[in-house]
Design a protein around this motif. Sequence first.
Motif, PDB file in Angstrom:
ATOM      1  N   ARG A 108      54.103  45.029  47.021  1.00  0.00           N
ATOM      2  CA  ARG A 108      55.157  44.910  47.679  1.00  0.00           C
ATOM      3  C   ARG A 108      56.255  45.839  46.812  1.00  0.00           C
ATOM      4  N   THR A 109      56.065  45.780  45.541  1.00  0.00           N
ATOM      5  CA  THR A 109      56.784  46.691  44.696  1.00  0.00           C
ATOM      6  C   THR A 109      56.154  48.130  44.299  1.00  0.00           C
ATOM      7  N   GLY A 110      55.180  48.270  44.608  1.00  0.00           N
ATOM      8  CA  GLY A 110      54.408  49.543  44.433  1.00  0.00           C
ATOM      9  C   GLY A 110      53.692  49.453  43.027  1.00  0.00           C
ATOM     10  N   ASP A 111      53.577  48.458  42.402  1.00  0.00           N
ATOM     11  CA  ASP A 111      52.992  48.439  41.021  1.00  0.00           C
ATOM     12  C   ASP A 111      51.487  48.686  41.078  1.00  0.00           C
ATOM     13  N   ASP A 112      50.690  49.143  40.118  1.00  0.00           N
ATOM     14  CA  ASP A 112      49.450  49.024  40.380  1.00  0.00           C
ATOM     15  C   ASP A 112      49.167  47.669  39.233  1.00  0.00           C
ATOM     16  N   PRO A 113      48.124  46.850  39.953  1.00  0.00           N
ATOM     17  CA  PRO A 113      47.932  45.790  39.020  1.00  0.00           C
ATOM     18  C   PRO A 113      46.939  46.083  38.014  1.00  0.00           C
ATOM     19  N   GLY A 114      46.335  47.312  38.115  1.00  0.00           N
ATOM     20  CA  GLY A 114      45.321  47.618  36.976  1.00  0.00           C
ATOM     21  C   GLY A 114      44.065  47.156  37.172  1.00  0.00           C
ATOM     22  N   VAL A 115      43.528  46.399  38.113  1.00  0.00           N
ATOM     23  CA  VAL A 115      42.433  45.698  38.410  1.00  0.00           C
ATOM     24  C   VAL A 115      41.285  46.776  38.567  1.00  0.00           C
ATOM     25  N   ARG A 116      40.346  46.738  38.069  1.00  0.00           N
ATOM     26  CA  ARG A 116      39.193  47.705  38.175  1.00  0.00           C
ATOM     27  C   ARG A 116      37.795  47.186  38.330  1.00  0.00           C
ATOM     28  N   LEU A 117      36.804  47.730  39.037  1.00  0.00           N
ATOM     29  CA  LEU A 117      35.636  47.078  39.339  1.00  0.00           C
ATOM     30  C   LEU A 117      34.583  47.817  38.348  1.00  0.00           C
ATOM     31  N   ARG A 118      33.595  46.947  37.967  1.00  0.00           N
ATOM     32  CA  ARG A 118      32.770  47.453  36.868  1.00  0.00           C
ATOM     33  C   ARG A 118      31.352  46.700  37.309  1.00  0.00           C
ATOM     34  N   SER A 119      29.884  47.504  36.806  1.00  0.00           N
ATOM     35  CA  SER A 119      28.603  47.317  37.290  1.00  0.00           C
ATOM     36  C   SER A 119      28.559  47.341  38.690  1.00  0.00           C
ATOM     37  N   PRO A 120      28.766  48.467  39.228  1.00  0.00           N
ATOM     38  CA  PRO A 120      28.716  48.613  40.497  1.00  0.00           C
ATOM     39  C   PRO A 120      27.292  48.409  41.312  1.00  0.00           C
ATOM     40  N   GLY A 139      45.119  35.091  33.643  1.00  0.00           N
ATOM     41  CA  GLY A 139      44.407  35.106  32.357  1.00  0.00           C
ATOM     42  C   GLY A 139      43.380  36.188  32.106  1.00  0.00           C
ATOM     43  N   LEU A 140      43.186  36.421  30.884  1.00  0.00           N
ATOM     44  CA  LEU A 140      42.121  37.326  30.362  1.00  0.00           C
ATOM     45  C   LEU A 140      41.134  36.938  29.533  1.00  0.00           C
ATOM     46  N   LEU A 141      40.074  37.270  29.839  1.00  0.00           N
ATOM     47  CA  LEU A 141      38.788  36.622  29.092  1.00  0.00           C
ATOM     48  C   LEU A 141      38.164  37.724  28.085  1.00  0.00           C
ATOM     49  N   HIS A 142      37.172  36.954  27.073  1.00  0.00           N
ATOM     50  CA  HIS A 142      36.706  37.859  26.471  1.00  0.00           C
ATOM     51  C   HIS A 142      35.249  37.380  26.314  1.00  0.00           C
ATOM     52  N   PRO A 143      34.395  37.697  27.233  1.00  0.00           N
ATOM     53  CA  PRO A 143      33.211  37.262  27.553  1.00  0.00           C
ATOM     54  C   PRO A 143      32.248  37.402  26.317  1.00  0.00           C
ATOM     55  N   PRO A 144      31.072  36.892  26.341  1.00  0.00           N
ATOM     56  CA  PRO A 144      30.061  36.674  25.120  1.00  0.00           C
ATOM     57  C   PRO A 144      29.117  38.355  25.096  1.00  0.00           C
ATOM     58  N   GLU A 145      28.755  38.512  24.016  1.00  0.00           N
ATOM     59  CA  GLU A 145      27.895  39.734  24.239  1.00  0.00           C
ATOM     60  C   GLU A 145      26.851  39.579  25.107  1.00  0.00           C
ATOM     61  N   LEU A 152      37.796  43.828  35.665  1.00  0.00           N
ATOM     62  CA  LEU A 152      38.898  43.652  34.645  1.00  0.00           C
ATOM     63  C   LEU A 152      40.283  44.283  35.031  1.00  0.00           C
ATOM     64  N   THR A 153      40.943  44.312  34.263  1.00  0.00           N
ATOM     65  CA  THR A 153      42.263  45.099  34.282  1.00  0.00           C
ATOM     66  C   THR A 153      42.631  45.797  33.057  1.00  0.00           C
ATOM     67  N   GLU A 154      43.102  47.260  33.443  1.00  0.00           N
ATOM     68  CA  GLU A 154      43.581  47.959  32.301  1.00  0.00           C
ATOM     69  C   GLU A 154      45.133  47.862  32.490  1.00  0.00           C
ATOM     70  N   LYS A 155      46.029  47.243  33.072  1.00  0.00           N
ATOM     71  CA  LYS A 155      47.197  47.015  32.704  1.00  0.00           C
ATOM     72  C   LYS A 155      47.584  46.347  31.474  1.00  0.00           C
ATOM     73  N   GLU A 156      46.628  45.667  30.902  1.00  0.00           N
ATOM     74  CA  GLU A 156      47.029  45.048  29.774  1.00  0.00           C
ATOM     75  C   GLU A 156      46.597  45.674  28.540  1.00  0.00           C
ATOM     76  N   GLY A 157      45.897  47.088  28.727  1.00  0.00           N
ATOM     77  CA  GLY A 157      45.503  47.757  27.734  1.00  0.00           C
ATOM     78  C   GLY A 157      44.080  47.924  27.685  1.00  0.00           C
ATOM     79  N   PRO A 158      43.287  49.003  27.306  1.00  0.00           N
ATOM     80  CA  PRO A 158      41.726  49.052  27.250  1.00  0.00           C
ATOM     81  C   PRO A 158      41.285  47.927  26.132  1.00  0.00           C
ATOM     82  N   GLY A 159      39.891  47.596  26.537  1.00  0.00           N
ATOM     83  CA  GLY A 159      39.280  46.805  25.502  1.00  0.00           C
ATOM     84  C   GLY A 159      38.482  45.710  26.081  1.00  0.00           C
ATOM     85  N   PRO A 160      37.716  44.866  25.593  1.00  0.00           N
ATOM     86  CA  PRO A 160      36.692  43.792  26.016  1.00  0.00           C
ATOM     87  C   PRO A 160      37.538  42.553  26.557  1.00  0.00           C
ATOM     88  N   ARG A 161      38.804  42.537  26.146  1.00  0.00           N
ATOM     89  CA  ARG A 161      39.195  41.086  26.383  1.00  0.00           C
ATOM     90  C   ARG A 161      40.300  41.081  27.571  1.00  0.00           C
TER      91      ARG A 161
END
Length: 213
Positions: A108-120, A139-145, A152-161
């Motif tokens: 409703r506000t026009g924001d981008d939630p930053g959610v991106r798909l992976r492993s298509p 919340g944000l998860l840091h899964p096992p290797e 994932l979301t890029e809104k919080e910044g790039p990275g595995p967490r």
Amino acid sequence: MTPAPVRLGILHGGSFHQLATLDDPAVRLWRPRAHYLPELSPGDLADLDVLLVCDRLHGPLLTAAAPEILTVAERGGTVVVLGENEITPWLPGLRAHRPAETDFWWWRTGDDPGVRLRSPEHPAWHHLTERSVRWHYHGLLHPPEGATVLALTEKEGPGPREVLLYEDRVSTPGRLVVTTMDPVYHHGSAFMPGATQLLYGLLRWTTAGSGRG
């Protein structure tokens, strides 16, 4: 030989949204067996192929029940753990579970939630859609290797967490599917169509091919 039907269990805490979900005719097609968390006893989950752990369960009770919950994955089955749960003390492989600000109204506000798909190419995407994972998260998860990141979301910044949904086939003999989204709450509350899509998609995906022959 015809495969045996998938044995699905749903672990709930008796909240209105959980009971409404269990009563949904679309969910009942899977013939799930309801397990009430405060009354869970050793051996109750012994014959399950798939266990869905509802979102928003009582933290200490969930942690206490973790050894029983994990027996499903230790036997080669699937455990699906939904969001708004305290999982850091007991979930195998999880390296971090960080809080995140929840944006309920980005569309409703026009924001981008930053959610991106992976492993298509992953089989999950035969059952899930972008809409089903793009509404909000808790919340944000840091899964096992070695785990497969699905959203994932890029809104919080790039990275595995910044992971929102992953499949883990490395931490147990079975698999763990973990998300910080809370689809049972929103489906049972009749609020957030994407949450309903996620719930149904998770059930279709995790029960596909899980029956015992």
